[in-house]
Design a protein around this motif. Sequence first.
Motif, short mmCIF file in Angstrom:
data_model
loop_
_atom_site.label_atom_id
_atom_site.label_comp_id
_atom_site.label_asym_id
_atom_site.label_seq_id
_atom_site.Cartn_x
_atom_site.Cartn_y
_atom_site.Cartn_z
N SER A 277 0.80 -1.27 -0.03
CA SER A 277 0.09 0.10 0.02
C SER A 277 0.85 1.43 0.22
CB SER A 277 -1.17 0.05 1.25
OG SER A 277 -1.82 -1.00 1.24
N GLU A 278 2.01 1.04 0.81
CA GLU A 278 2.86 2.44 0.67
C GLU A 278 3.43 2.68 -0.57
OE1 GLU A 278 4.29 2.20 5.47
OE2 GLU A 278 5.40 1.04 3.65
N ASP B 26 0.92 4.24 -2.93
CA ASP B 26 0.69 5.45 -2.76
C ASP B 26 2.09 6.38 -3.35
OD1 ASP B 26 -1.26 5.41 -0.81
OD2 ASP B 26 0.08 5.08 0.98
N ARG C 29 1.49 9.51 -6.33
CA ARG C 29 1.84 10.78 -6.36
C ARG C 29 3.17 10.94 -7.35
NH1 ARG C 29 0.18 14.26 -3.32
NH2 ARG C 29 1.48 16.24 -2.60
N ALA D 32 -5.11 5.14 -4.70
CA ALA D 32 -3.93 4.33 -4.68
C ALA D 32 -4.45 2.97 -4.46
CB ALA D 32 -2.96 4.82 -3.45
#
Length: 404
Positions: A160-161, A164, A168, A291
Motif C-alpha cells: 500500500s505504501e 501511494d 503521487r 491508490a
Amino acid sequence: MYIPRALENRVKDMAEHFPVVLVCGARQVGKTTLLKKIAENREKMQYVTLDHPKIRQIAKEDPELFLQRYSSPLIIDEIQYAPELLPFIKIKVDEERRNGLYYLTGSQIFNMMSDVGESLAGRVGVLSMYSMSRAEIEGRRSVAFNPETAPSLSSDDTISEIFDKILRGGMPQLISDSSLSCEDYYGSYVQTYIERDIRNLINIKDENKFMKYISCLAARTSQEVNLLDIAKDVGVDRKTADNWLSLLLASGVVHLLQPYSGNTIKRIVKRPKLYFMDTGLACYLSLWNNARALELSAMAGAMFETYVVSEILKGYANNGIDVRSRLYYYRDNNGKEIDLLILENGKLYPVEIKMNADPGKNALKNFSVLPSLNKEIGNGAILCMSSSSIPLDEKNSLVPIRAI
C-alpha cells in the motif's frame, strides 16, 4: 524548499571538463532549480530564461548582442527556443578556452540535440534529468542498479505504501508540498506541456485527440508498443501516432526499452516496451486517483513494473550513464520473457519484477533462455516486496525494490 538532487555532482564534474553543460529533461523536473543552486557557489554567474518573450526575441534576432549583454558564466534556461545562440556560444567558448562557461537547460530534445551536436561537438557535456527518484526523496545515494553490486538494504515497505508513491509520482513540487493534490498538479502540468512544448513543435489540429493519445499510452505503460492499434483507437493515422510518440520521447515523458537481440536469436519479439518516466503522470492520464483502487485493479502489475523500471532508469541517469546500450528486455515467440537485461562489460544481468514478497524459485523459470544469448551471464535479481535480500540459488536472489 530545495531537495538535493543526485545529478548535482555530475553537473559539477561535467563543468570541470567541458565549457558547456546541457541538462535535458521534461518540464518541472527541477533542471532550473538545480542549476540555480549550483550558481550560488559560483561568483558572478548570471541566469536568463528564454521563456521570456522579449529576451527570446533578442537571442534569436541578435545572438551576438545577447551574449555581450549576458556574459559568462551563464545559465541559459530553455535553450531550444533560440538555437541561433549555439554557433555564437561556440565562438565564445573557442575564444575563452575555459570550462564551465555555459550551463544550458532544455525540455525539448527533439530539435535541440541535432543543433547542439552540430554547433558544440566536443565542447558540451549532456545529462538527462527526470522527476525525483525514491533515493533522492529519502536522501540516499542514487545508484545505477546492478544485481551484482546492489546495496544490501532491508525494507519494511508495504504494498500500500508503494502504491501511494506510485500515485503521487516524483515531481519536486508534489514532493515538497504534501498538501498539493495530484489532480490539481498534473492537470496544470499536462496543459502547460501541450501549450508550451507540443504546440511549439507541431500544429495539433485536434487537442482532444492528442490527449486521448497520451492517455492511451499511459493505459499501456510497461507494454510493447503497437502504434497501429493505438492510432486506430485514437482516430489518427500511423504517421501521426509515430510523430507524437517521438515528441513524448524527446521531451523525456516516456522511455522505450528496446528488446535484446543477438545474431543467433531468430524468434525474438522486436517491438520496444514503453514506460512512463513519472508514475504519477501515468496514473493521472489513465484516470487513477485512488491508490487503493489502483492496487486492487488489473493495472496494478503494469504500474508496479513501470515504477521499478523508471526508478532504475533514473538511477542510471542520475549517475550520468546513458542507458540506451545497457538496458533491454527479452521476449520470444515461445512466451519466454525477462523483464530487464542489464548489459555491462560484456555480461548480461537478468532482472525479473514481481509484486509479491515471496515469488519463490518459479520466478527464475525464464532465465533458462539465457545460455542461448551467447553472452556471459552475471548474477540475477528478482526485484520484489521482500524485506531483505534472500539467495534463491548460487547466482540469483530476491532483492527488495528499495535497493534500486
